[in-house]
Design a protein around this motif. Structure first.
Motif, PDB file in Angstrom:
ATOM      1  N   SER A  50       8.915 -25.242   1.151  1.00 54.31           N
ATOM      2  CA  SER A  50       9.458 -23.684   0.638  1.00 54.31           C
ATOM      3  C   SER A  50       9.691 -24.117  -1.053  1.00 54.31           C
ATOM      4  CB  SER A  50      10.681 -23.588   1.243  1.00 54.31           C
ATOM      5  OG  SER A  50      11.469 -24.205   1.017  1.00 54.31           O
ATOM      6  N   ASP A  51       9.514 -25.117  -1.692  1.00 57.77           N
ATOM      7  CA  ASP A  51       9.564 -25.597  -2.959  1.00 57.77           C
ATOM      8  C   ASP A  51       8.900 -24.313  -3.830  1.00 57.77           C
ATOM      9  OD1 ASP A  51       8.471 -26.985  -5.699  1.00 57.77           O
ATOM     10  OD2 ASP A  51      10.335 -27.503  -5.139  1.00 57.77           O
ATOM     11  N   PRO A  52       9.319 -23.872  -4.710  1.00 55.72           N
ATOM     12  CA  PRO A  52       9.003 -22.858  -5.656  1.00 55.72           C
ATOM     13  C   PRO A  52       7.528 -23.016  -6.180  1.00 55.72           C
ATOM     14  CG  PRO A  52      11.190 -22.808  -6.232  1.00 55.72           C
ATOM     15  CD  PRO A  52      10.969 -24.009  -5.215  1.00 55.72           C
ATOM     16  N   VAL A  53       7.469 -24.624  -6.649  1.00 55.68           N
ATOM     17  CA  VAL A  53       6.363 -24.961  -7.423  1.00 55.68           C
ATOM     18  C   VAL A  53       5.148 -24.902  -6.465  1.00 55.68           C
ATOM     19  CG1 VAL A  53       5.400 -26.837  -8.792  1.00 55.68           C
ATOM     20  CG2 VAL A  53       7.628 -26.128  -9.237  1.00 55.68           C
ATOM     21  N   ILE A  54       5.340 -25.514  -5.206  1.00 57.05           N
ATOM     22  CA  ILE A  54       4.509 -25.716  -4.230  1.00 57.05           C
ATOM     23  C   ILE A  54       4.030 -24.192  -3.753  1.00 57.05           C
ATOM     24  CG2 ILE A  54       4.025 -26.357  -1.782  1.00 57.05           C
ATOM     25  CD1 ILE A  54       5.517 -29.160  -2.523  1.00 57.05           C
ATOM     26  N   LYS A  76     -10.132  -8.181  -4.048  1.00 57.90           N
ATOM     27  CA  LYS A  76      -9.022  -7.568  -4.811  1.00 57.90           C
ATOM     28  C   LYS A  76      -7.769  -7.915  -4.061  1.00 57.90           C
ATOM     29  CE  LYS A  76      -7.636  -2.908  -6.269  1.00 57.90           C
ATOM     30  NZ  LYS A  76      -8.366  -1.602  -6.473  1.00 57.90           N
ATOM     31  N   THR A  77      -7.888  -7.905  -2.600  1.00 56.14           N
ATOM     32  CA  THR A  77      -6.551  -8.088  -1.754  1.00 56.14           C
ATOM     33  C   THR A  77      -6.122  -9.573  -1.871  1.00 56.14           C
ATOM     34  OG1 THR A  77      -7.514  -6.881  -0.012  1.00 56.14           O
ATOM     35  CG2 THR A  77      -5.810  -8.257   0.623  1.00 56.14           C
ATOM     36  N   PHE A  78      -7.068 -10.519  -2.200  1.00 57.59           N
ATOM     37  CA  PHE A  78      -6.666 -11.837  -2.475  1.00 57.59           C
ATOM     38  C   PHE A  78      -5.874 -11.976  -3.829  1.00 57.59           C
ATOM     39  CE2 PHE A  78      -9.973 -13.472   0.429  1.00 57.59           C
ATOM     40  CZ  PHE A  78      -9.287 -13.777   1.674  1.00 57.59           C
ATOM     41  N   VAL A  79      -6.535 -11.355  -4.749  1.00 56.50           N
ATOM     42  CA  VAL A  79      -6.106 -11.365  -6.231  1.00 56.50           C
ATOM     43  C   VAL A  79      -4.586 -10.754  -6.009  1.00 56.50           C
ATOM     44  CG1 VAL A  79      -6.172 -10.707  -8.467  1.00 56.50           C
ATOM     45  CG2 VAL A  79      -8.017 -11.530  -7.330  1.00 56.50           C
ATOM     46  N   LYS A  80      -4.472  -9.689  -5.644  1.00 55.03           N
ATOM     47  CA  LYS A  80      -3.317  -8.884  -5.677  1.00 55.03           C
ATOM     48  C   LYS A  80      -2.253  -9.520  -4.878  1.00 55.03           C
ATOM     49  CE  LYS A  80      -3.317  -4.072  -5.796  1.00 55.03           C
ATOM     50  NZ  LYS A  80      -3.432  -2.634  -5.275  1.00 55.03           N
ATOM     51  N   SER A  81      -2.586 -10.079  -3.865  1.00 56.53           N
ATOM     52  CA  SER A  81      -1.329 -10.675  -3.090  1.00 56.53           C
ATOM     53  C   SER A  81      -1.003 -12.257  -3.671  1.00 56.53           C
ATOM     54  CB  SER A  81      -1.693 -11.394  -1.426  1.00 56.53           C
ATOM     55  OG  SER A  81      -2.880 -11.840  -1.402  1.00 56.53           O
ATOM     56  N   GLY A  82      -1.699 -12.725  -4.137  1.00 56.33           N
ATOM     57  CA  GLY A  82      -1.599 -14.052  -4.827  1.00 56.33           C
ATOM     58  C   GLY A  82      -0.862 -13.625  -6.145  1.00 56.33           C
ATOM     59  N   ALA A  83      -1.308 -12.770  -6.844  1.00 54.00           N
ATOM     60  CA  ALA A  83      -0.626 -12.480  -8.104  1.00 54.00           C
ATOM     61  C   ALA A  83       0.648 -12.152  -7.990  1.00 54.00           C
ATOM     62  CB  ALA A  83      -1.419 -11.498  -8.984  1.00 54.00           C
ATOM     63  N   SER A  84       0.996 -11.433  -6.881  1.00 56.34           N
ATOM     64  CA  SER A  84       2.347 -10.624  -6.263  1.00 56.34           C
ATOM     65  C   SER A  84       3.224 -11.770  -6.339  1.00 56.34           C
ATOM     66  CB  SER A  84       2.339  -9.758  -5.382  1.00 56.34           C
ATOM     67  OG  SER A  84       3.319  -9.128  -4.959  1.00 56.34           O
ATOM     68  N   ALA A  85       2.697 -12.695  -5.520  1.00 56.77           N
ATOM     69  CA  ALA A  85       3.619 -13.873  -5.045  1.00 56.77           C
ATOM     70  C   ALA A  85       4.121 -14.630  -6.105  1.00 56.77           C
ATOM     71  CB  ALA A  85       2.910 -14.559  -3.878  1.00 56.77           C
ATOM     72  N   LEU A  86       3.012 -14.822  -7.140  1.00 57.56           N
ATOM     73  CA  LEU A  86       3.328 -15.623  -8.161  1.00 57.56           C
ATOM     74  C   LEU A  86       4.240 -15.139  -9.095  1.00 57.56           C
ATOM     75  CD1 LEU A  86       2.695 -18.362  -9.819  1.00 57.56           C
ATOM     76  CD2 LEU A  86       0.588 -17.200 -10.741  1.00 57.56           C
ATOM     77  N   ASN A  92      11.894 -15.206  -9.978  1.00 57.95           N
ATOM     78  CA  ASN A  92      13.155 -15.857  -9.537  1.00 57.95           C
ATOM     79  C   ASN A  92      13.443 -17.158  -9.706  1.00 57.95           C
ATOM     80  OD1 ASN A  92      13.783 -13.521  -7.695  1.00 57.95           O
ATOM     81  ND2 ASN A  92      12.271 -14.494  -6.124  1.00 57.95           N
ATOM     82  N   ASN A  93      12.403 -17.878 -10.582  1.00 53.31           N
ATOM     83  CA  ASN A  93      12.513 -19.111 -11.242  1.00 53.31           C
ATOM     84  C   ASN A  93      12.183 -19.010 -12.706  1.00 53.31           C
ATOM     85  OD1 ASN A  93      13.081 -21.030  -8.515  1.00 53.31           O
ATOM     86  ND2 ASN A  93      11.476 -19.402  -8.028  1.00 53.31           N
ATOM     87  N   GLU A  94      12.952 -18.334 -13.428  1.00 51.92           N
ATOM     88  CA  GLU A  94      12.431 -18.190 -14.791  1.00 51.92           C
ATOM     89  C   GLU A  94      12.407 -19.319 -15.751  1.00 51.92           C
ATOM     90  OE1 GLU A  94      14.977 -15.195 -16.321  1.00 51.92           O
ATOM     91  OE2 GLU A  94      13.898 -13.508 -15.327  1.00 51.92           O
ATOM     92  N   SER A  95      13.216 -20.410 -15.476  1.00 49.02           N
ATOM     93  CA  SER A  95      13.083 -21.477 -16.283  1.00 49.02           C
ATOM     94  C   SER A  95      12.108 -22.537 -15.909  1.00 49.02           C
ATOM     95  CB  SER A  95      14.371 -21.971 -16.277  1.00 49.02           C
ATOM     96  OG  SER A  95      15.139 -22.460 -15.225  1.00 49.02           O
ATOM     97  N   ASN A  96      11.327 -22.298 -14.875  1.00 43.44           N
ATOM     98  CA  ASN A  96      10.374 -23.450 -14.132  1.00 43.44           C
ATOM     99  C   ASN A  96       9.303 -23.353 -14.960  1.00 43.44           C
ATOM    100  OD1 ASN A  96       8.501 -24.564 -12.531  1.00 43.44           O
ATOM    101  ND2 ASN A  96       9.923 -24.579 -11.030  1.00 43.44           N
ATOM    102  N   THR A  97       8.901 -24.402 -15.724  1.00 43.02           N
ATOM    103  CA  THR A  97       7.737 -24.411 -16.675  1.00 43.02           C
ATOM    104  C   THR A  97       6.512 -24.838 -15.882  1.00 43.02           C
ATOM    105  OG1 THR A  97       9.070 -25.717 -18.369  1.00 43.02           O
ATOM    106  CG2 THR A  97       6.915 -25.925 -18.616  1.00 43.02           C
TER     107      THR A  97
END
Length: 161
Positions: A50-54, A76-86, A92-97
């Motif tokens: 559940s690590d945010p980077v992973i 379109k579904t793959f892009v939307k769901s992946g982009a939304s998750a990212l 939630n992790n604004e400082s994660n480079t």
């Protein structure tokens, strides 16, 4: 009891670190070919942390699914769901480079017609400003990314020492 706990903690970190290294290695090759993309997707699917980077790499794998799927109506579904998750992970992790590196690489390589490229400049500035604060492994990874980046200038690439 403390000894047992330290062994379990060490094993957890080693296996998690192994997942992260495997994801980084396969992600760096994902855009080179469909086979590279499929390999990265397979590696990302095997991770359970559940690590945010992973989780960020898993989101990138969802987006890459659009590149390799034969079902055009699912792209379109793959892009939307992946982009939304990212986007959620970064919020939630604004400082994660590393999450910014993932998003920048996705946005650099996704076709412009998709419309997911609004954060490239913001992420580039964030990466350059926070590079010196990263550990040696991540610095190496960022330098490799920067060398193939379409957005970073020669001077910006040279500043990553």
């Amino acid at each position: 009891m403390k000894f047992l706990f330290s062994i379990v903690a060490t094993l957890f970190l080693v296996f998690q670190g192994g997942d992260l290294e495997a994801l980084r290695n396969s992600y760096s090759k994902a855009n080179l070919s469909n086979e590279g993309a499929k390999n990265f997707i397979a590696v990302a699917d095997k991770t359970t942390s559940s690590d945010p980077v992973i989780s960020g790499y898993r989101a990138a794998a969802q987006i890459l699914e659009a590149k390799v799927t034969t079902e055009k109506n699912k792209r379109k579904t793959f892009v939307k769901s992946g982009a939304s998750a990212l986007e959620s992970l970064i919020k939630n992790n604004e400082s994660n480079t590393e999450l910014r590196v993932i998003r920048m690489s996705v946005q650099e390589n996704i076709p412009k017609i998709v419309g997911y490229s609004k954060n490239v400049k913001e992420d580039k500035i964030f990466i350059l400003n926070n590079y010196s604060k990263q550990n040696a492994g991540l610095k190496t990874y960022i330098r490799k990314f920067a060398m193939q980046s379409k957005t970073m200038t020669a001077a910006e690439k040279n500043s990553l020492k």
